[in-house]
Design a protein around this motif. Structure first.
Motif: not given
Lengths: 197, 402
Positions: B166-170, B389
């Protein structure tokens, strides 16, 4: 009655015949579109030197207590005093009934001991603390209260729906009806009026 | 668009550790771990009888923090909590260390004979133990404890993978996936945590039993987790990280948790004590008799005063929970008390006449703690200290206690 008083107030009669509250006012109330407008108006009003302010909103607004300069509620102190009173009462109750008034050995246990008394100490502390919290809250909020002068504001119903009201109360040392109305209008109020007490 | 004074805080804050700071932190943990493992090896050679109990206490101490972290991460997902998002990555990093406890359990597997007297041949002649041997035997002990740790590790690893992606794509789908893992996770964690507490601690005194024991272990773990969060967040703050993201309101809430879990620890521990005191049955009361003997009485009293009375009254006022100095002190103090609680549960079996601290206790703490610290720290290499994210992050930073 309020309507009758208002009619009497308007008649060209000698002052002593008029209602005793005539000429007394709760203050000036203005209404705002959004919580942010209200918070901004409160900050401006306090910066302008007004100190007796009250806000009426349909839901709690974060930060409004700080904006109005409200201190912490003394409720916590009431609750701790009641809780400690309950604790003391429980210890006395367990000790007096068990060891003094009716000493009876049950299952070889001491007449008074803390182990079996802790649940009673806990329960009575919680009970009295809860009484203190509920009754203290009602007392501090002056509830029940069936009438409040702010109800006289002509657009009062908005405070329970989608309007955010700010009152500058007449007891404010800087209070002057005309100035307060001008001030609230300048701060973004849609409708500011002088409200009877 | 509504604009509050918190909106700019996110961008202004420091939530990445620079490479140099990360490396020096890593080196510190590595040094502690290395020194600890050397000490543990020396302790094993020098005094085997002292080594296994000391290692068990250190293992339980850090395991309880990791299980507490897993529990809290799951609870945040299940309740859709917004306030805790800013501290969740620190929790998740402690949760992520759970799989290494599968490896750290190996020394205990070799110490069954030194630790648990139900594993001795005489147990078969004991009329009470004889009936418990279908549960308390080496094979099932190993299957249960390795099994529980492996299953919990699967949950911890999945939750970590989702928050990292989730950090990368939220994407919201990771929030929903984490919720799905958390619901069965809490059930598995409570059952599994109880098994660990029964097997690893309660069976040290195999005649004794208490159904409250698992709850006390998990409560202690949850308390130690909150204390660890406060200590690590305040340390990062001191070095200039997360100074705005974790603000006074979040510390206040962590303080409430610290207070609440202190109360709950006292509630569960006292419930166990009172029922046994009242029943006064020989096989139950002996456990407390041992802990009131000699200098163990001092530790018992210390737990009542230091693990409950003092923190209870000190953390009660709002101002105390919002004071970083007071909060940090009690977080550190309660970590020490949690260690003493586990020490008091384990050690009287091996030192019946009074406590005797050994350097092996410190070595074991350094070994297990340093190893867990390395895993905790490794997640912050070029990666953020908060779940950047998470869709609730902004809400978390605007949070206010009423």
């Amino acid at each position: 009655m309020a309507t009758l008083d208002r009619i009497i107030d308007r008649l060209p009669l000698p002052a002593f015949l008029k209602h005793e509250d005539a000429g007394k006012h709760y203050g000036v109330i203005g209404d705002f579109d959004t919580p942010e407008d209200l918070l901004r108006a409160i900050r401006t009003a306090r910066a302008a030197g007004y100190s007796k302010l009250e806000a009426y909103t349909p839901f709690p607004i974060h930060g409004i207590d700080e904006a109005l300069g409200e201190g912490r509620s003394p409720l916590g102190k009431i609750v701790i005093v009641c809780g400690l009173a309950g604790l003391t009462l429980a210890i006395l109750l367990q000790w007096w009934t068990g060891a003094i008034d009716y000493p009876l050995v049950v299952a070889g246990k001491p007449l008074f001991a803390f182990e079996p008394s802790v649940p009673i100490m806990f329960e009575l502390s919680v009970l009295l603390a809860a009484f203190g919290a509920v009754l203290g809250m009602l007392a501090l909020n002056k509830l029940p209260q069936y009438y409040h002068p702010a109800f006289n504001y002509s657009k009062w119903a908005g405070a329970t729906n989608d309007r955010f009201l700010l009152a500058i109360e007449a007891k404010d040392p800087r209070f002057s009806a005309e100035e307060a109305i001008t001030f609230l209008n300048a701060a973004g109020s849609r409708h500011s009026e002088l409200v009877e007490a | 668009m509504a604009h509050t004074h918190h909106d700019h805080a996110h961008k202004a804050d420091n939530y990445f550790l620079p490479a140099a700071a990360w490396t020096s932190g890593r080196n510190a943990f590595a040094f502690v771990a290395l020194a600890g493992w050397l000490g543990v090896a020396a302790g094993f050679i020098a005094d085997r009888k002292e080594f296994f109990p000391a290692y068990l206490v250190a293992f339980l101490f850090f395991l309880s923090i990791s299980i507490g972290a897993t529990f809290f991460v799951m609870v945040q997902h299940l309740t859709g909590s917004a306030w805790s998002v800013t501290v969740r990555r620190l929790m998740e990093s402690l949760m992520r260390a759970l799989p290494i406890f599968v490896l750290l359990l190996i020394p205990i597997a070799f110490g069954i004979h030194d630790l648990y007297h139900w594993s001795h041949v005489e147990a078969a002649n004991d009329p009470i133990l004889k009936q418990k041997l279908s549960y308390l035997n080496e094979k099932w002990f190993l299957i249960r404890n390795f099994g529980v740790l492996l299953v919990l590790s699967v949950f911890a690893t999945r939750l970590w993978a989702h928050t990292r992606r989730q950090d990368e794509n939220g994407s919201l789908k990771h929030t929903f996936a984490a919720e799905k893992w958390s619901a069965p996770g809490v059930i598995v964690l409570f059952l599994g945590g109880s098994v660990l507490a029964f097997d690893l601690i309660m069976s040290l005194d195999p005649h004794w039993f208490s159904t409250m024991f698992g709850v006390i272990f998990l409560t202690g773990g949850a308390l130690a987790l909150i204390a660890t969060l406060i200590v690590s967040a305040l340390s990062l703050r001191k070095s200039g990280y997360l100074t705005h993201t974790i603000n006074e309101e979040h510390y206040h809430d962590l303080g409430k948790w610290l207070f609440a879990l202190t109360v709950f620890w006292a509630y569960t521990s006292f419930s166990q004590y009172m029922l046994i005191w009242y029943g006064n049955l020989p096989e139950e009361i002996m456990w407390f008799e041992h802990r009131l003997e000699g200098s163990w009485l001092v530790i018992s009293a210390l737990l009542v005063v230091g693990h409950f009375l003092v923190p209870f009254f000190s953390l009660m006022p709002r101002a105390m929970k919002r004071n970083h100095g007071v909060l940090g002190f009690f977080a550190g103090w309660l970590l020490f008390m949690h260690f003493m609680d586990l020490y008091w549960q384990v050690m009287p079996v091996f030192h019946p006449h009074g406590f005797a601290f050994s350097w092996i206790n410190l070595a074991a703490l350094a070994a297990v703690g340093g190893s867990m610290g390395l895993v905790f720290w490794s997640g912050f290499r070029e990666k953020p200290l908060i779940p950047v994210g998470d869709p609730r992050l902004k809400q978390a930073m605007a949070f206010h206690n009423v």
